[in-house]
Design a protein around this motif. Structure first.
Motif, PDB file in Angstrom:
ATOM      1  N   MET A  68       1.130  -1.463   0.008  1.00 37.78           N
ATOM      2  CA  MET A  68      -0.510   0.512   0.400  1.00 37.78           C
ATOM      3  C   MET A  68       1.056   1.659   0.215  1.00 37.78           C
ATOM      4  SD  MET A  68      -2.530   1.492   2.509  1.00 37.78           S
ATOM      5  CE  MET A  68      -2.093   2.507   3.523  1.00 37.78           C
ATOM      6  N   GLY A  69       0.291   2.538  -1.129  1.00 33.93           N
ATOM      7  CA  GLY A  69       0.910   3.241  -0.802  1.00 33.93           C
ATOM      8  C   GLY A  69       0.353   4.492  -1.561  1.00 33.93           C
ATOM      9  N   MET A  70       0.527   5.555  -1.191  1.00 31.80           N
ATOM     10  CA  MET A  70       0.131   7.101  -2.578  1.00 31.80           C
ATOM     11  C   MET A  70       0.247   7.105  -3.179  1.00 31.80           C
ATOM     12  SD  MET A  70       1.361  10.224  -0.391  1.00 31.80           S
ATOM     13  CE  MET A  70       0.640  10.966  -0.908  1.00 31.80           C
ATOM     14  N   CYS A 110       4.286  -1.699   3.332  1.00 32.64           N
ATOM     15  CA  CYS A 110       3.372  -0.372   3.421  1.00 32.64           C
ATOM     16  C   CYS A 110       4.684   1.328   3.187  1.00 32.64           C
ATOM     17  CB  CYS A 110       3.296   0.232   4.867  1.00 32.64           C
ATOM     18  SG  CYS A 110       1.779   1.858   4.517  1.00 32.64           S
ATOM     19  N   ALA A 111       4.316   1.807   1.961  1.00 32.76           N
ATOM     20  CA  ALA A 111       5.077   2.195   1.878  1.00 32.76           C
ATOM     21  C   ALA A 111       4.376   4.503   2.062  1.00 32.76           C
ATOM     22  CB  ALA A 111       5.129   3.145   0.301  1.00 32.76           C
ATOM     23  N   GLY A 112       4.741   5.535   1.430  1.00 32.97           N
ATOM     24  CA  GLY A 112       4.380   6.534   2.497  1.00 32.97           C
ATOM     25  C   GLY A 112       3.190   6.822   1.880  1.00 32.97           C
ATOM     26  N   VAL A 113       2.014   7.277   2.747  1.00 33.13           N
ATOM     27  CA  VAL A 113       0.944   7.710   2.319  1.00 33.13           C
ATOM     28  C   VAL A 113       0.787   9.270   3.445  1.00 33.13           C
ATOM     29  CG1 VAL A 113       0.110   5.573   3.055  1.00 33.13           C
ATOM     30  CG2 VAL A 113       0.853   7.108   5.092  1.00 33.13           C
ATOM     31  N   ALA A 114      -0.624   9.494   3.187  1.00 36.39           N
ATOM     32  CA  ALA A 114      -0.993  11.041   3.138  1.00 36.39           C
ATOM     33  C   ALA A 114      -0.979  11.671   4.573  1.00 36.39           C
ATOM     34  CB  ALA A 114      -2.453  11.490   2.486  1.00 36.39           C
ATOM     35  N   ASN A 115      -1.876  10.528   6.101  1.00 40.47           N
ATOM     36  CA  ASN A 115      -1.490  10.677   7.213  1.00 40.47           C
ATOM     37  C   ASN A 115      -1.408   9.398   7.922  1.00 40.47           C
ATOM     38  OD1 ASN A 115      -4.541   9.661   6.909  1.00 40.47           O
ATOM     39  ND2 ASN A 115      -4.711  11.418   5.343  1.00 40.47           N
ATOM     40  N   SER A 116      -2.023  10.019   9.169  1.00 40.33           N
ATOM     41  CA  SER A 116      -1.549   8.930  10.279  1.00 40.33           C
ATOM     42  C   SER A 116      -3.081   7.879  10.253  1.00 40.33           C
ATOM     43  CB  SER A 116      -1.486   9.621  11.493  1.00 40.33           C
ATOM     44  OG  SER A 116      -2.700  10.188  11.693  1.00 40.33           O
ATOM     45  N   TRP A 148       6.548  10.237   5.168  1.00 41.08           N
ATOM     46  CA  TRP A 148       7.111  10.779   4.257  1.00 41.08           C
ATOM     47  C   TRP A 148       6.478  11.232   2.781  1.00 41.08           C
ATOM     48  CZ3 TRP A 148       7.675   4.817   4.772  1.00 41.08           C
ATOM     49  CH2 TRP A 148       8.545   4.320   5.642  1.00 41.08           C
ATOM     50  N   GLY A 149       5.075  10.322   2.938  1.00 39.44           N
ATOM     51  CA  GLY A 149       4.264  11.616   1.571  1.00 39.44           C
ATOM     52  C   GLY A 149       4.784  10.825   0.444  1.00 39.44           C
ATOM     53  N   ALA A 150       4.988  11.374  -0.366  1.00 42.84           N
ATOM     54  CA  ALA A 150       5.175  10.716  -1.791  1.00 42.84           C
ATOM     55  C   ALA A 150       6.596  11.471  -1.736  1.00 42.84           C
ATOM     56  CB  ALA A 150       4.663  11.224  -2.834  1.00 42.84           C
ATOM     57  N   LYS A 186      10.041  10.588  -0.690  1.00 45.11           N
ATOM     58  CA  LYS A 186      11.371   9.608  -0.477  1.00 45.11           C
ATOM     59  C   LYS A 186      10.390   8.426  -0.780  1.00 45.11           C
ATOM     60  CE  LYS A 186      13.837  11.801   3.140  1.00 45.11           C
ATOM     61  NZ  LYS A 186      14.057  11.021   3.822  1.00 45.11           N
ATOM     62  N   PRO A 187      10.390   8.018  -2.245  1.00 43.67           N
ATOM     63  CA  PRO A 187       9.488   7.372  -2.905  1.00 43.67           C
ATOM     64  C   PRO A 187      10.486   5.839  -3.056  1.00 43.67           C
ATOM     65  CG  PRO A 187      10.157   9.335  -5.003  1.00 43.67           C
ATOM     66  CD  PRO A 187      10.462   9.571  -3.408  1.00 43.67           C
ATOM     67  N   GLY A 188       9.698   4.697  -2.480  1.00 41.88           N
ATOM     68  CA  GLY A 188      10.705   3.542  -2.333  1.00 41.88           C
ATOM     69  C   GLY A 188      10.724   3.401  -0.604  1.00 41.88           C
ATOM     70  N   MET A 189      10.973   4.339  -0.175  1.00 40.14           N
ATOM     71  CA  MET A 189      10.688   4.225   1.701  1.00 40.14           C
ATOM     72  C   MET A 189       9.546   3.289   1.965  1.00 40.14           C
ATOM     73  SD  MET A 189      13.238   5.621   2.882  1.00 40.14           S
ATOM     74  CE  MET A 189      12.843   6.159   4.115  1.00 40.14           C
ATOM     75  N   ALA A 190       9.768   2.481   3.250  1.00 43.89           N
ATOM     76  CA  ALA A 190       8.422   1.777   2.987  1.00 43.89           C
ATOM     77  C   ALA A 190       8.953   0.690   4.745  1.00 43.89           C
ATOM     78  CB  ALA A 190       8.518   0.426   2.350  1.00 43.89           C
ATOM     79  N   TYR A 191       7.609   0.246   5.463  1.00 42.68           N
ATOM     80  CA  TYR A 191       7.644  -0.143   6.258  1.00 42.68           C
ATOM     81  C   TYR A 191       7.485  -1.827   5.884  1.00 42.68           C
ATOM     82  CZ  TYR A 191       7.683   3.560   9.576  1.00 42.68           C
ATOM     83  OH  TYR A 191       8.660   4.920  10.099  1.00 42.68           O
ATOM     84  N   VAL A 192       8.240  -2.482   6.255  1.00 42.71           N
ATOM     85  CA  VAL A 192       8.413  -4.120   5.546  1.00 42.71           C
ATOM     86  C   VAL A 192       8.037  -5.015   7.364  1.00 42.71           C
ATOM     87  CG1 VAL A 192       9.138  -6.042   4.686  1.00 42.71           C
ATOM     88  CG2 VAL A 192       9.784  -3.838   3.934  1.00 42.71           C
TER      89      VAL A 192
END
Length: 666
Positions: free
Chosen positions: A289-291, A438-444, A465-467, A469-475
């Motif tokens: 998931m990610g924005m 989970c990649a960057g999202v708009a809000n909590s 991060w939002g958008a 830092k593309p590619g940043m994520a929690y795994v």
């Protein structure tokens, strides 16, 4: 000489009597005792040193003319030193901070009095002896009672381990927690330690306190991560790492285990502590998931798929009814099936469901309760891009049933979407997955739909991060240590521009084509791509899918067949039975495998290595030898053009549009 000197320096003292040497045990014990006692003499030596210092300042500034100025200067300097001591000892425990600051205040105050009266005058001398002795004894007690601040086995108090302990205890105290830190281990890009919580505090309290601790320590957000200890709820693990390590994109370094099994870990990125992100796919369904702009498709998705393509025992079935070939196009040669319509998406799921019982029977015949490498069946990956649009169109009850059964039959579903809330997909689907990226999202609020409960509680915050830092994520996927499920990571990037990314993925897919992977007869039933036209209505979809196959295999091809340009076109809407698909060459020829056929084609192309142009009709003998049809040779020639092996001129006369590209030295 050097060796003798060194040996003498490290050899214990011995006494010689009658030619027999023996250790001087009493001397060794005395030396060891002195070495242990030496640190405790430091406070007393410093206290005694105040007497000559006071005598010097009194003799120098004790006159009536100089005393007022000296008193003012000593008072200001003492106050400044006391303030500095309080500031620099902020990472100490409260008692240690007060003791250090109090010692500085007492010493500067007594020095001021000694400058005025002289150090030997009473009661200045008495106060000095009393306060100095008390403070020296207090420091001795503290040195004996407190644990080594330098680590588990002593060492310099200024090591990273020591600072880590002071940082955690000091900042935790500011956050209202009383902790002790043990078991510290320092690695190149991270430090970990066990945080022993005081009675009445839990790991959740520590996780909530982390933002306050990071602010108190002037650390970047995301530096600290607290992970529960399954064996001791009161002793979680704290990890310190550097989030600035992932500030810039990291280019994909290539496959980690080319030719290996899909059961081996897939290396897809780097955590902020410098360790690689490695995930294990078999046995799990994964939600991504990610924005928009977070690179969940071309960063996270392409990197995972890029690793999957290089494994020999896996097939990939790809569904994208929203973007068609925009995401999947560069990967198409490596896909065993690509669907771009609702009907195609539902068809592939129904066909997978239909073969599950046969696959489980095949596994049972081998006494296997689940898929295993070497079982003879390729692992199946159903990848659903822009999954919210798919879930809105298909029968979700059947999809959930497929999720439940597929893992036992040797398969995983990966779905990617922008927001995994209950309006986009049933909550049960997320629960069946048990693996999250989970990649960057708009809000909590959005973050809660892309993270597991454990990740949220551990402090994962993809909204940072939002958008940006593309590619940043929690795994949180099998293969990732529990202590890293809330640690940011960055998936590899395929290039510095979109053009380079597409070119890199296309070249990679051509290097690892699906046609080179053996597929058993049962799995082969779902590995047939239905060529779909993007954007058509449902009532026309079946007709379009059929006519696209007719166009590919029946419509005359001037280059391949040598047909006259005036030949009337075949009606693509005519029934398939009226337009038989007759291959070139001998219809009774035995079909070769794709690998064998490619070798025959390579031998034929070698005849044109001198640069002479040629057309597909000059390769008719290849089809006669291999038993394959013209659609295959057209596909392979296209692959060779995209790979840079052949040049193609669509405007060439007499249909000789191809030329073997000459090799040049780099």
């Amino acid at each position: 000489m050097g060796k003798k000197t060194t040996a003498a320096a490290v050899t214990p003292r011995v006494a010689s009597a009658g030619g027999v040497s023996s250790h001087n045990i009493l001397g060794d014990l005395a030396a060891k005792g002195l070495s242990k006692a030496a640190p405790h003499t430091v406070p007393w030596i410093l206290g005694a040193g105040m007497l000559p210092v006071g005598a010097i300042t009194h003799a120098t500034w004790g006159t009536a003319e100089a005393l007022p100025w000296a008193s003012a200067a000593l008072a200001l300097s003492g106050a400044a030193l006391t303030g500095v001591t309080w500031a620099v000892s902020r990472y100490r425990h409260t008692l240690g901070r007060m003791q250090s600051t109090g010692t500085t205040a007492v010493a500067s105050g007594w020095l001021l009095a000694a400058t005025i009266t002289g150090p030997t005058m009473r009661p200045t001398l008495d106060l000095g002896l009393w306060l100095g002795g008390t403070l020296a004894a207090a420091w001795n007690i503290r040195n004996v009672v407190r644990p080594h601040e330098a680590g588990e086995a002593g060492g310099s108090p200024m090591t990273g381990v020591s600072l880590f302990k002071r940082l955690l205890t000091g900042t935790a105290e500011k956050a209202g927690l009383d902790v002790a830190v043990t078991g510290v281990q320092a690695e190149p890009h991270r430090i970990t330690g066990t945080v022993e919580l005081a009675e009445g505090h839990t790991v959740e309290d520590l996780q909530r306190a982390i933002p306050t601790m990071e602010a108190a320590g002037r650390l970047p957000s995301g530096t600290l991560v607290a992970t529960p200890n399954p064996r001791d709820a009161g002793a979680p693990t704290m990890t310190l790492s550097n989030p600035l390590l992932l500030e810039e994109p990291i280019l994909w370094p290539g496959p980690s285990r080319p030719g290996g099994s899909i059961a081996e870990p897939l290396r897809v990125g780097v955590f902020q502590d410098g360790t690689p992100i490695e995930i294990v796919l078999p046995g799990s369904h994964i939600q991504i998931m990610g924005m928009t702009g977070s690179a969940k498709s071309t960063g996270i998705g392409w990197t995972i798929l890029g690793e999957i393509f290089t494994r020999h025992d896996v097939v990939v079935l790809f569904v994208d009814i929203t973007k068609g070939r925009q995401t999947a196009g560069p990967m198409e040669p490596a896909l065993h099936r690509l669907e771009g319509t609702v009907a195609g998406a539902q068809a592939v799921m129904n066909q997978i469901q239909a073969i599950l019982s046969q696959r489980t029977d095949d596994l049972a015949a081998l006494d296997l309760l689940k898929w295993a490498p070497g079982c003879g069946l390729p692992y199946m990956v159903l990848w659903i891009e822009e999954a919210a649009d798919v879930f809105d169109k298909i029968e979700m009850t059947e999809f959930v049933n497929l999720m439940r059964a597929l893992r036992s039959a040797g398969g995983s579903i990966v779905w990617s979407l922008q927001r995994a809330d209950s309006t986009q997909m049933p909550t049960m689907v997320k629960g069946q997955g048990a693996a999250w990226i989970c990649a960057g999202v708009a809000n909590s609020h959005d973050a809660g739909w892309g993270l597991s409960d454990d990740q949220e509680e551990a402090g994962a915050k993809p909204e940072r991060w939002g958008a940006s830092k593309p590619g940043m994520a929690y795994v949180q996927v099998p293969g990732v240590d529990r202590e890293r499920i809330a640690m940011p990571g960055r998936f590899y990037d395929w290039g510095t521009t979109d053009e380079r990314r597409v070119a890199a993925m296309r070249a990679h897919a051509l290097a690892w084509p699906a046609t080179r992977k053996p597929v058993d007869p049962t799995t082969a039933k779902v590995c047939v791509t239905t060529t779909a036209v993007q954007g058509q209505t449902d009532d026309r979809r079946d007709e379009l899918e059929t006519t696209s196959v007719i166009r590919e295999y029946v419509t005359p091809n001037g280059e391949l067949d040598g047909a006259d340009a005036t030949m009337p076109p075949v009606d693509p809407d005519a029934p398939l039975a009226d337009v038989a698909d007759v291959p070139l060459g001998d219809p009774d020829a035995v079909k070769m495998s794709p690998d064998q056929a490619r070798e025959v084609l390579d031998q034929a192309l070698a005849e044109f290595a001198d640069g002479r142009p040629f057309g597909p009709k000059e390769l008719g003998h290849v089809l006669t030898t291999t038993g394959l049809k013209r659609g295959w040779i057209q596909k392979v020639l296209k692959e060779r053009v995209e790979a840079g092996v052949l040049d193609h001129d669509p405007d060439a006369r007499d249909q000789r549009a191809y030329r073997v590209r000459a090799l040049t030295n780099a």
